[in-house]
Design an enzyme around this catalytic site. Structure first.
Site, short mmCIF file in Angstrom:
data_model
loop_
_atom_site.label_atom_id
_atom_site.label_comp_id
_atom_site.label_asym_id
_atom_site.label_seq_id
_atom_site.Cartn_x
_atom_site.Cartn_y
_atom_site.Cartn_z
N ASN A 62 0.34 16.57 4.82
CA ASN A 62 -0.83 16.33 3.97
C ASN A 62 -1.86 15.35 4.54
O ASN A 62 -2.55 14.65 3.80
CB ASN A 62 -0.39 15.97 2.54
CG ASN A 62 0.33 14.65 2.47
OD1 ASN A 62 0.64 14.04 3.50
ND2 ASN A 62 0.61 14.19 1.26
N GLU A 108 1.02 -2.98 3.04
CA GLU A 108 0.83 -2.03 4.14
C GLU A 108 -0.10 -2.59 5.22
O GLU A 108 0.15 -2.41 6.41
CB GLU A 108 0.30 -0.71 3.58
CG GLU A 108 1.33 -0.02 2.69
CD GLU A 108 0.80 1.14 1.85
OE1 GLU A 108 1.61 1.75 1.14
OE2 GLU A 108 -0.42 1.43 1.90
#
Ligand code: IDP
Ligand code: MG
Length: 150
Positions: A113, A127
């Site tokens: 994706n 992150e």
């Protein structure tokens, strides 16, 4: 509120030569890229990044996918950048993602994706710290900012 979000073009996006087309969408929107690196991700970092999914049936395949080739890691900044980039990315399943979104326009399978983007301020800071050192994130302004924001 000005936010930073972590964005990663996955190996399929790189292999299918979509870097330019995808970056153009962020630039056209008025977002600012404040860090960027083409790199391979180790299995260890991949498992940490996707730790919340470690018990899911797709976890092993996901780690294999994300470590299978180079990824383009980025920090993107802008007003409400976390939700704006999620909207530009589209739904997790590219078949359900709206046309006009990155996944909706470039993908066909949840397991391929195209892009990752942080889903909350907590994930964004986790992150960003996992993939970038503080001194790799650049503070600068662009000359058109008064035409992007009131
Ligand atoms: P997100 O990337 O839209 O936040 P998550 O549910 O957090 O979606 O899943 C993380 C990633 O795991 C997805 O982007 C996709 O690459 C992969 N993934 C999620 N669900 C499936 C699945 O059912 N099959 C295969 N891969 C999946
Ligand atoms: Mg997610």
């Amino acid at each position: 509120m000005i936010q930073k979000t972590y964005v990663m073009l996955k190996p399929d996006a790189i292999a299918r030569r979509y870097i330019g087309k995808i970056l153009t969408r962020f630039e056209d929107k008025g977002l600012k890229i404040v860090a960027m690196k083409l790199r391979m991700i180790s299995e260890e970092i991949a498992k940490e990044h996707y730790g919340e999914h470690k018990d899911k049936p797709f976890f092993d395949g996901l780690i294999k996918y994300i470590t299978s080739g180079p990824v383009l890691t980025m920090v993107i900044e802008g007003d409400e950048a976390i939700s704006v980039v999620r909207k530009l990315s589209g739904a997790t399943n590219p078949q359900e993602a709206d046309f006009g979104t990155i996944r909706g326009d470039f993908g066909m399978d949840t397991g391929r994706n195209i892009i990752h983007s942080s889903d909350s301020p907590e994930s964004a800071s986790r992150e960003i710290n996992l993939f970038f050192d503080e001194d790799e994130i650049i503070d600068y302004s662009m000359s058109d900012e008064s035409w992007i924001y009131e």
